[in-house]
Scaffold this active site. Structure first.
Site, PDB file in Angstrom:
ATOM      1  CG  ASP A 192      33.053  38.733  46.116  1.00 18.14           C
ATOM      2  OD1 ASP A 192      32.435  39.429  46.942  1.00 18.14           O
ATOM      3  OD2 ASP A 192      32.524  38.266  45.095  1.00 18.14           O
TER       4      ASP A 192
ATOM      5  CD  GLU B 203      30.993  34.903  43.441  1.00 17.38           C
ATOM      6  OE1 GLU B 203      31.344  35.938  42.869  1.00 17.38           O
ATOM      7  OE2 GLU B 203      31.802  34.024  43.809  1.00 17.38           O
TER       8      GLU B 203
HETATM    9  N1  LIG Z   1      41.586  39.944  36.603  1.00  5.68           N
HETATM   10  C1  LIG Z   1      41.793  39.195  37.690  1.00  5.68           C
HETATM   11  N2  LIG Z   1      42.965  39.245  38.340  1.00  5.68           N
HETATM   12  C2  LIG Z   1      43.170  38.497  39.442  1.00  5.68           C
HETATM   13  N3  LIG Z   1      42.246  37.670  39.955  1.00  5.68           N
HETATM   14  C3  LIG Z   1      41.062  37.595  39.346  1.00  5.68           C
HETATM   15  C4  LIG Z   1      40.760  38.351  38.204  1.00  5.68           C
HETATM   16  N4  LIG Z   1      39.493  38.082  37.828  1.00  5.68           N
HETATM   17  C5  LIG Z   1      39.018  37.195  38.718  1.00  5.68           C
HETATM   18  N5  LIG Z   1      39.961  36.897  39.640  1.00  5.68           N
HETATM   19  C6  LIG Z   1      39.853  35.955  40.768  1.00  5.68           C
HETATM   20  O1  LIG Z   1      38.703  35.138  40.551  1.00  5.68           O
HETATM   21  C7  LIG Z   1      37.753  35.384  41.586  1.00  5.68           C
HETATM   22  C8  LIG Z   1      36.337  35.291  41.053  1.00  5.68           C
HETATM   23  O2  LIG Z   1      36.012  36.447  40.328  1.00  5.68           O
HETATM   24  P1  LIG Z   1      34.494  36.803  39.958  1.00  5.68           P
HETATM   25  O3  LIG Z   1      34.477  38.268  39.704  1.00  5.68           O
HETATM   26  O4  LIG Z   1      33.648  36.410  41.149  1.00  5.68           O
HETATM   27  O5  LIG Z   1      34.155  35.982  38.760  1.00  5.68           O
HETATM   28  C9  LIG Z   1      38.129  36.732  42.155  1.00  5.68           C
HETATM   29  O6  LIG Z   1      37.665  36.896  43.480  1.00  5.68           O
HETATM   30  C10 LIG Z   1      39.636  36.693  42.068  1.00  5.68           C
HETATM   31  O7  LIG Z   1      40.183  35.958  43.145  1.00  5.68           O
HETATM   32  O1  PPV Z   2      35.445  38.231  43.036  1.00  5.28           O
HETATM   33  P1  PPV Z   2      35.770  39.672  42.824  1.00  5.28           P
HETATM   34  O2  PPV Z   2      36.791  40.185  43.765  1.00  5.28           O
HETATM   35  O3  PPV Z   2      36.121  39.946  41.393  1.00  5.28           O
HETATM   36  O4  PPV Z   2      34.465  40.490  43.173  1.00  5.28           O
HETATM   37  P2  PPV Z   2      33.110  40.584  42.318  1.00  5.28           P
HETATM   38  O5  PPV Z   2      32.528  39.182  42.295  1.00  5.28           O
HETATM   39  O6  PPV Z   2      32.247  41.514  43.066  1.00  5.28           O
HETATM   40  O7  PPV Z   2      33.447  41.028  40.938  1.00  5.28           O
END
Ligand SMILES: Nc1ncnc2c1ncn2[C@@H]1O[C@H](COP(=O)(O)O)[C@@H](O)[C@H]1O
Ligand code: PPV
Ligand code: NAD
Ligand code: MG
Length: 280
Positions: free
Chosen positions: A56, A169
């Site tokens: 995403d 989501e």
């Molecule tokens: N480790 C990360 N570094 C930078 N940005 C992050 C990281 N983990 C999550 N994010 C941001 O949060 C959204 C949502 O993540 P989900 O995997 O859907 O919980 C992700 O798209 C990043 O923009």
């Molecule tokens: O939001 P991201 O980029 O971390 O993607 P995913 O929700 O597939 O982990």
């Protein structure tokens, strides 16, 4: 699915504005134009997004970079910039995916902030007050710490913080309230998970980035826990549901229950005038 489930499904699809089939080229253009118009209308100059190495943020980052490129070409102003933000909690096991995503995006700027010291300090301060912080709740603190970092960067560089929330989501409320759920605009909102993949394929993204198992990766004790394991339902089932297919009763019931339980996340803070929460 039973009749009542089908009726609820139709309401959810309408509320989240999901289309059963998309024209990826048209949706790509729609999101890019949306970012460009919003940036210009607000007088802002940069877009800011955490890049995790997942599907995403790879897609949202690419759309933002393309939008900033076009704004620069159209205005002859180099002020329009996309800022990719690396936000690891200490060492990130899949760091190479995050770097591959940034390279693919071709980000104008890359900022790295380790959220571990701030997260651990918050957990320590809350614990010192006598309250307990579960590993799960600490995961939500990590997500909120990422939000704080992104807003700090946006505040310093006339930026808008992008979010990666999309229909698959949004329907389950699978994001941290005021954590990754807090942002200024969500260019993917309306698309489901497989529609996002279609856009990335069209944009010639490396396969590893859109075939990667989705994870919030928030818990210390269960690293890289797949979203599907946490949710108890697969993205294929969620996408089928959102595209109006007749899915099995069990996943349909899980999705509808999650949708109801997380209604509060899809509204601004509740006031005396709100009634949506009384309908359960
Ligand atoms: N480790 C990360 N570094 C930078 N940005 C992050 C990281 N983990 C999550 N994010 C941001 O949060 C959204 C949502 O993540 P989900 O995997 O859907 O919980 C992700 O798209 C990043 O923009
Ligand atoms: O939001 P991201 O980029 O971390 O993607 P995913 O929700 O597939 O982990
Ligand atoms: N897999 C992982 O690594 C991991 C770890 C942590 C969180 N997550 C995911 O992140 C998401 C966040 O978890 P969460 O939803 O428990 O936390 P959240 O903080 O996003 O939402 C819960 C908070 O919302 C508020 N709230 C709850 N019900 C409400 C209502 N009816 N009206 C108004 N406010 C209400 C309360 O303040 C509550 O603490 C979940 O989808 C979770 O699965 C994943
Ligand atoms: Mg992720």
């Amino acid at each position: 699915m039973q009749l009542a489930q089908r009726q609820q499904q139709e309401k959810i699809i309408a509320a989240l504005r999901v289309q059963p089939k998309i024209d990826p080229q048209a949706e790509l253009r729609r999101s890019i134009d949306f970012i460009k118009k919003y940036v210009k209308a607000t007088g802002m100059q940069t877009t800011v997004l955490g890049i995790s190495g997942g599907q995403d943020s790879t897609l949202t980052g690419k759309l933002a970079q393309l939008a900033m490129n076009e704004l620069r070409q159209e205005t002859y102003s180099t002020a329009y910039q996309f800022i990719a933000v690396r936000l690891p909690y200490g060492e990130q096991a899949d760091e190479s995916d995050a770097m591959a995503a940034i390279e693919y995006i071709g980000a104008d700027q890359v900022v790295r902030i380790d959220i571990k010291p701030a997260t651990d300090a918050a957990v320590a301060a809350v614990t010192a007050s006598g309250a307990t912080v579960s590993d799960f709740n600490k995961g939500n603190i990590k997500a909120r710490q990422r939000m704080i970092s992104q807003y700090a960067i946006a505040g310093a560089q006339r930026g808008l913080v992008l979010g990666t929330d999309h229909a698959a989501e949004a329907v389950t409320g699978f994001y941290t309230k005021f954590g990754d759920g807090a942002c200024d605009l969500t260019p993917l909102w309306r698309l489901d998970k497989r529609q996002g993949k279609e856009l990335l394929q069209m944009l010639a993204a490396p396969e590893r980035l859109y075939k990667k198992i989705p994870t919030a990766d928030l818990e210390d004790q269960r690293p890289a826990l797949p979203d599907e394991a946490a949710l108890g339902v697969t993205y294929q089932e969620i996408d089928d549901f959102l595209e109006g297919h007749d899915i099995a009763e069990r996943p349909a019931a899980i999705i509808e229950n999650l949708y109801q339980r997380t209604a509060h996340k899809r509204h601004a803070p509740v006031t005396v005038f709100d009634t949506f929460w009384k309908t359960r």
